[in-house]
Design a protein around this motif. Structure first.
Motif, short mmCIF file in Angstrom:
data_model
loop_
_atom_site.label_atom_id
_atom_site.label_comp_id
_atom_site.label_asym_id
_atom_site.label_seq_id
_atom_site.Cartn_x
_atom_site.Cartn_y
_atom_site.Cartn_z
N ASP A 147 34.64 42.35 15.39
CA ASP A 147 33.76 42.94 16.46
C ASP A 147 32.52 42.31 16.24
N GLU A 148 31.68 41.99 17.25
CA GLU A 148 30.37 41.09 17.33
C GLU A 148 29.38 42.02 16.71
N GLN A 149 29.18 43.17 17.10
CA GLN A 149 28.29 44.13 16.48
C GLN A 149 28.30 44.28 15.23
N GLU A 150 29.59 44.38 14.82
CA GLU A 150 29.83 44.99 13.46
C GLU A 150 29.70 43.54 12.56
N ARG A 151 29.95 42.19 13.16
CA ARG A 151 29.91 41.01 12.68
C ARG A 151 28.36 40.61 12.09
N VAL A 152 27.49 41.02 13.17
CA VAL A 152 26.06 40.75 13.11
C VAL A 152 25.78 41.45 11.84
N GLU A 153 26.06 42.76 11.80
CA GLU A 153 25.59 43.55 10.63
C GLU A 153 25.68 42.99 9.50
N LEU A 172 24.10 39.40 4.67
CA LEU A 172 24.82 38.01 4.14
C LEU A 172 23.37 37.08 3.88
N MET A 173 22.78 36.91 5.13
CA MET A 173 21.88 36.00 5.24
C MET A 173 20.46 36.35 4.50
N TRP A 174 20.27 37.72 4.36
CA TRP A 174 19.25 38.46 3.58
C TRP A 174 19.64 37.96 2.14
N GLN A 175 20.54 37.95 1.72
CA GLN A 175 20.87 37.68 0.43
C GLN A 175 20.98 36.05 0.08
N MET A 176 21.17 35.56 1.13
CA MET A 176 21.08 34.01 0.56
C MET A 176 19.71 33.39 0.87
N GLY A 177 18.93 34.12 1.66
CA GLY A 177 17.64 33.60 1.83
C GLY A 177 16.35 34.16 0.95
N GLY A 178 16.90 35.57 0.33
CA GLY A 178 15.75 36.23 -0.23
C GLY A 178 16.35 36.64 -1.73
N LEU A 234 16.52 47.09 -0.07
CA LEU A 234 18.09 47.33 -0.56
C LEU A 234 18.42 48.60 -0.63
N ASN A 235 17.43 49.25 -1.44
CA ASN A 235 17.63 50.54 -1.63
C ASN A 235 17.60 51.68 -0.35
N LYS A 236 16.47 51.34 0.48
CA LYS A 236 16.46 51.88 1.76
C LYS A 236 17.63 51.64 2.59
N GLN A 237 18.14 50.43 2.72
CA GLN A 237 19.48 50.24 3.35
C GLN A 237 20.42 51.28 3.10
N LEU A 238 20.82 51.35 1.72
CA LEU A 238 21.55 52.00 1.09
C LEU A 238 21.49 53.80 1.30
N THR A 239 20.55 54.02 1.82
CA THR A 239 20.33 55.36 1.90
C THR A 239 21.41 55.98 2.89
N GLY A 240 22.15 56.80 2.58
CA GLY A 240 22.93 57.53 3.33
C GLY A 240 24.60 56.88 3.74
N GLN A 241 24.45 55.57 3.02
CA GLN A 241 25.91 54.99 3.28
C GLN A 241 26.09 54.13 1.77
N LYS A 242 27.43 53.82 1.77
CA LYS A 242 27.93 53.12 0.51
C LYS A 242 27.83 51.65 0.44
N VAL A 291 26.23 47.93 2.60
CA VAL A 291 25.13 47.53 3.28
C VAL A 291 25.31 47.52 4.53
N ALA A 292 26.40 46.96 5.12
CA ALA A 292 26.70 46.90 6.67
C ALA A 292 27.80 48.02 6.93
N GLY A 293 27.77 49.01 6.65
CA GLY A 293 28.75 50.13 6.95
C GLY A 293 29.97 50.04 6.04
N GLU A 294 30.72 49.37 6.11
CA GLU A 294 31.97 48.99 5.57
C GLU A 294 31.75 48.04 4.59
N TYR A 295 32.84 48.03 3.41
CA TYR A 295 32.63 47.19 2.43
C TYR A 295 33.01 45.85 3.04
N SER A 296 32.21 44.64 2.71
CA SER A 296 32.13 43.38 3.30
C SER A 296 31.78 42.15 2.39
#
Length: 205
Positions: free
Chosen positions: A89-95, A100-106, A143-151, A153-158
């Motif tokens: 799904d494109e929306q889920e893939r973008v997430e 992934l790019m955040w990790q690769m670039g930063g 990263l801490n903020k992104q994980l607030t309320g979810q297990k 970074v992009a909803g499901e394990y990826s």
């Protein structure tokens, strides 16, 4: 069968985690970066940037071997190949892709510079050490903020989580106290409890 050109670095661990999680058959070809194996001509044919990891999938998309270098590209390739941990799904893939790019670039490069100036640089340069520690703290905060309320970074394990985790495991090298980032601490604990992750991290070459 997938040939993995590997050394036990955070970037190398990304791929062993993915291969174990996806249940793919693979064999490891050690590339000892401390002995400059990454500059050998045969390896440069696979990874022209002279960096590990790299793979050769003997059963590529056209029924022929295909080589892939750069850890993010390898994770995407394996995700597409298996249909696992990389949504269609494109929306889920973008997430997934943006983290992934955040990790690769930063989260990888900045933490890598932190490691260098804190642990390996022959001269201690206070400006550089402070700069990369502060940037590491900023990234952990993101990263801490992104994980607030979810297990994850992009909803499901990826594949994005597979990319992030190995760098977070070196938090002590980065002068990072995970008590200051409780959601990241829980995330690291949760992911390292996965059997596939434990197996991947235990690989010695």
């Amino acid at each position: 069968m997938i040939d993995l050109y590997y050394w036990g670095t955070p970037n190398g661990h990304k791929i062993t985690i993915a291969l174990e999680e996806m249940g793919l058959e693979y064999q490891i070809f050690p590339i000892n970066i401390s002995e400059n194996d990454q500059f050998q001509p045969d390896f440069l044919k696979i990874s022209p940037n002279n960096k590990i990891p790299a793979i050769v999938d003997q059963q590529g998309p056209r029924g022929e071997p295909i080589s892939v270098f750069e850890s993010g590209a390898i994770l995407q390739y394996l995700g597409r190949k298996t249909g696992m941990f990389y949504p269609t799904d494109e929306q889920e893939r973008v997430e997934v892709e943006q983290w992934l790019m955040w990790q690769m670039g930063g989260f990888g490069p900045m933490l890598g510079q932190n490691h260098h100036f804190n642990r390996y640089a022959p001269e201690k340069i206070p400006y550089a050490i402070e700069r990369y520690i502060n940037e590491s703290k900023r990234l952990y905060g993101v990263l801490n903020k992104q994980l607030t309320g979810q297990k994850f970074v992009a909803g499901e394990y990826s594949i994005a989580d597979m990319a992030i985790l190995p760098w977070a495991l070196s938090h002590e090298w980065q002068s990072i106290n995970l008590e200051d980032f409780p959601y990241v601490k829980d995330y690291v604990t949760r992911l390292t409890a996965r059997p596939a992750v434990q197996k991947a991290l235990s690989i010695q070459v």
